[in-house]
Design a protein around this motif. Structure first.
Motif, PDB file in Angstrom:
ATOM      1  N   ILE A 113      -9.999  -2.407  -0.260  1.00  0.00           N
ATOM      2  CA  ILE A 113     -11.586  -2.113  -0.310  1.00  0.00           C
ATOM      3  C   ILE A 113     -12.031  -1.654  -1.781  1.00  0.00           C
ATOM      4  N   CYS A 114     -10.693  -0.961  -2.390  1.00  0.00           N
ATOM      5  CA  CYS A 114     -11.192  -0.517  -3.733  1.00  0.00           C
ATOM      6  C   CYS A 114     -10.850  -1.486  -4.943  1.00  0.00           C
ATOM      7  N   ASP A 115      -9.644  -2.353  -4.485  1.00  0.00           N
ATOM      8  CA  ASP A 115      -9.397  -3.201  -5.725  1.00  0.00           C
ATOM      9  C   ASP A 115      -9.937  -4.576  -5.426  1.00  0.00           C
ATOM     10  N   ALA A 116     -10.865  -4.904  -6.473  1.00  0.00           N
ATOM     11  CA  ALA A 116     -11.639  -6.252  -6.269  1.00  0.00           C
ATOM     12  C   ALA A 116     -10.578  -7.537  -6.355  1.00  0.00           C
ATOM     13  N   ARG A 117      -9.374  -7.310  -6.976  1.00  0.00           N
ATOM     14  CA  ARG A 117      -8.490  -8.380  -6.862  1.00  0.00           C
ATOM     15  C   ARG A 117      -7.967  -8.725  -5.786  1.00  0.00           C
ATOM     16  N   THR A 120       1.681   5.626  11.160  1.00  0.00           N
ATOM     17  CA  THR A 120       0.589   4.500  11.301  1.00  0.00           C
ATOM     18  C   THR A 120      -0.770   4.890  10.887  1.00  0.00           C
ATOM     19  N   LEU A 121      -1.387   5.743  11.043  1.00  0.00           N
ATOM     20  CA  LEU A 121      -2.625   6.158  10.512  1.00  0.00           C
ATOM     21  C   LEU A 121      -2.677   6.268   8.953  1.00  0.00           C
ATOM     22  N   LEU A 122      -1.660   6.857   8.391  1.00  0.00           N
ATOM     23  CA  LEU A 122      -1.786   6.888   7.004  1.00  0.00           C
ATOM     24  C   LEU A 122      -1.414   5.583   6.216  1.00  0.00           C
ATOM     25  N   GLY A 123      -0.439   5.016   6.966  1.00  0.00           N
ATOM     26  CA  GLY A 123      -0.175   3.593   6.227  1.00  0.00           C
ATOM     27  C   GLY A 123      -1.362   2.528   6.354  1.00  0.00           C
ATOM     28  N   ASN A 124      -1.796   2.412   7.544  1.00  0.00           N
ATOM     29  CA  ASN A 124      -3.117   1.535   7.567  1.00  0.00           C
ATOM     30  C   ASN A 124      -4.235   2.146   6.876  1.00  0.00           C
ATOM     31  N   LEU A 125      -4.784   3.265   6.912  1.00  0.00           N
ATOM     32  CA  LEU A 125      -5.852   3.645   6.013  1.00  0.00           C
ATOM     33  C   LEU A 125      -5.632   3.578   4.619  1.00  0.00           C
ATOM     34  N   LEU A 126      -4.070   3.747   4.132  1.00  0.00           N
ATOM     35  CA  LEU A 126      -3.904   3.383   2.688  1.00  0.00           C
ATOM     36  C   LEU A 126      -4.009   1.856   2.563  1.00  0.00           C
ATOM     37  N   ILE A 127      -3.840   1.193   3.259  1.00  0.00           N
ATOM     38  CA  ILE A 127      -4.010  -0.331   3.100  1.00  0.00           C
ATOM     39  C   ILE A 127      -5.424  -0.779   3.054  1.00  0.00           C
ATOM     40  N   LEU A 128      -6.241  -0.109   3.912  1.00  0.00           N
ATOM     41  CA  LEU A 128      -7.873  -0.548   4.121  1.00  0.00           C
ATOM     42  C   LEU A 128      -8.279   0.119   2.604  1.00  0.00           C
ATOM     43  N   THR A 129      -8.006   1.423   2.367  1.00  0.00           N
ATOM     44  CA  THR A 129      -8.391   2.210   1.230  1.00  0.00           C
ATOM     45  C   THR A 129      -8.021   0.988  -0.113  1.00  0.00           C
ATOM     46  N   ALA A 130      -6.952   0.499  -0.255  1.00  0.00           N
ATOM     47  CA  ALA A 130      -6.451  -0.196  -1.536  1.00  0.00           C
ATOM     48  C   ALA A 130      -7.107  -1.385  -1.531  1.00  0.00           C
TER      49      ALA A 130
END
Length: 303
Positions: A48-52, A36-46
């Motif tokens: 935030i980092c992808d302008a699209r 849960t922690l890994l999946g949600n942190l990855l979504i947040l990071t993706a």
């Protein structure tokens, strides 16, 4: 006057009917929590980092990931401590925090699903006006409104729960502090808090579910009117992930809070599903069915 002892801490009995399964449950719940922690942190990071992905839909998905990170952390760490080390006591303040954040984040998630349904309605039913309807100011106000409304809702429920006098047993027959298991220990009339809780906890999801249903009825009508099969497929695809997580959320909630007399054998697994499994499934659902999020993950990996 009887000599009562003021309660300063509570004892959580944990998950019923699991004697001898502590190590297995610890491994399972720890795995769920880490995923849960890994999946949600990855979504947040993706996002935030992808302008699209800086669009209203992904803005609300970011908020949902924050909710899932918090919601999974309300009871899971204490549950793991209970299973691993037999640490069952929780201080008064800790119990109060569990009740507050459980209803704060639960209500926020419920309202976010409603706002996300409105976003899909605006995108599919009013595509030419979508950027005007869901501009940055509106998105910020909608997100802020869900958090503020939920904090008010949770403050009322928590205040009513912990202004009651507790002077008898301090043993909570559950694996977390929630309103109904806790107020059973109060040495005063609990009619008001029980009625307010049933009303609030019942009305908020029912209104939200009604609005979501109305949004999807309008969406379905618009999709059926589309002449292009490809347009219908794209519209349905953008809604499928949201519909899936809505079912994960409202299905167990409907059982848990409309049937308060459910036996522990049924109520506890439903509560565990809401607390532990659903926050893990949400990022999985959005990742598996969303090519844009998958592309953002590949970009993060340098692919």
């Amino acid at each position: 006057m009887p000599n009562h002892t003021v309660i300063l801490e509570f004892v959580l009995l944990g998950i019923p009917h699991t004697a001898g399964l502590q190590n297995i449950l610890f491994a399972v719940f720890l795995s769920f929590y880490l995923v849960t922690l890994l999946g949600n942190l990855l979504i947040l990071t993706a996002i935030i980092c992808d302008a699209r992905l800086h669009t209203p839909m992904y803005w609300f998905l970011c908020n949902l990931s924050v909710v899932d990170l918090g919601f999974s952390s309300i009871s899971t760490p204490k549950l793991l401590a209970n299973l691993w080390a037999g640490s069952r006591t929780i201080p008064w303040g800790g119990c109060m925090c569990q009740v507050f954040f459980y209803h704060f984040l639960g209500s926020t998630e419920c309202l976010l699903y409603t706002v996300m349904a409105y976003d899909r309605y605006a995108a599919i039913c009013h595509p030419l006006r979508y950027t005007v309807i869901m501009n940055r100011r509106v998105c910020a106000l909608l997100a802020a409104g869900t958090w503020f409304t939920s904090s008010f809702h949770a403050t009322i429920l928590t205040s009513l729960t912990f202004t009651l006098p507790y002077c008898g047993s301090n043993v909570v027959d559950y694996f977390l502090c929630d309103i109904f298991p806790v107020v059973k220990l109060a040495c005063a009339d609990t009619y008001i808090i029980e009625m307010v809780s049933f009303t609030n906890i019942g009305v908020v999801p029912m209104v939200c579910f009604g609005l979501i249903l109305m949004s999807y009825v309008r969406i379905a009508i618009s999709v059926l009117r589309m002449r292009s099969a490809e347009s219908r497929r794209k519209a349905a695809s953008t809604c499928m992930s949201h519909l899936t997580v809505v079912c994960f959320f409202f299905g167990p909630c409907a059982l848990l809070y409309t049937q308060p007399s459910l036996s522990d054998i049924l109520a506890t697994p439903i509560q565990i599903f809401c607390n532990v499994v659903t926050p893990m499934l949400n990022p999985t659902v959005y990742t598996l069915r969303n090519k844009e999020v998958q592309a953002a993950f590949r970009k993060l990996r340098g692919g």
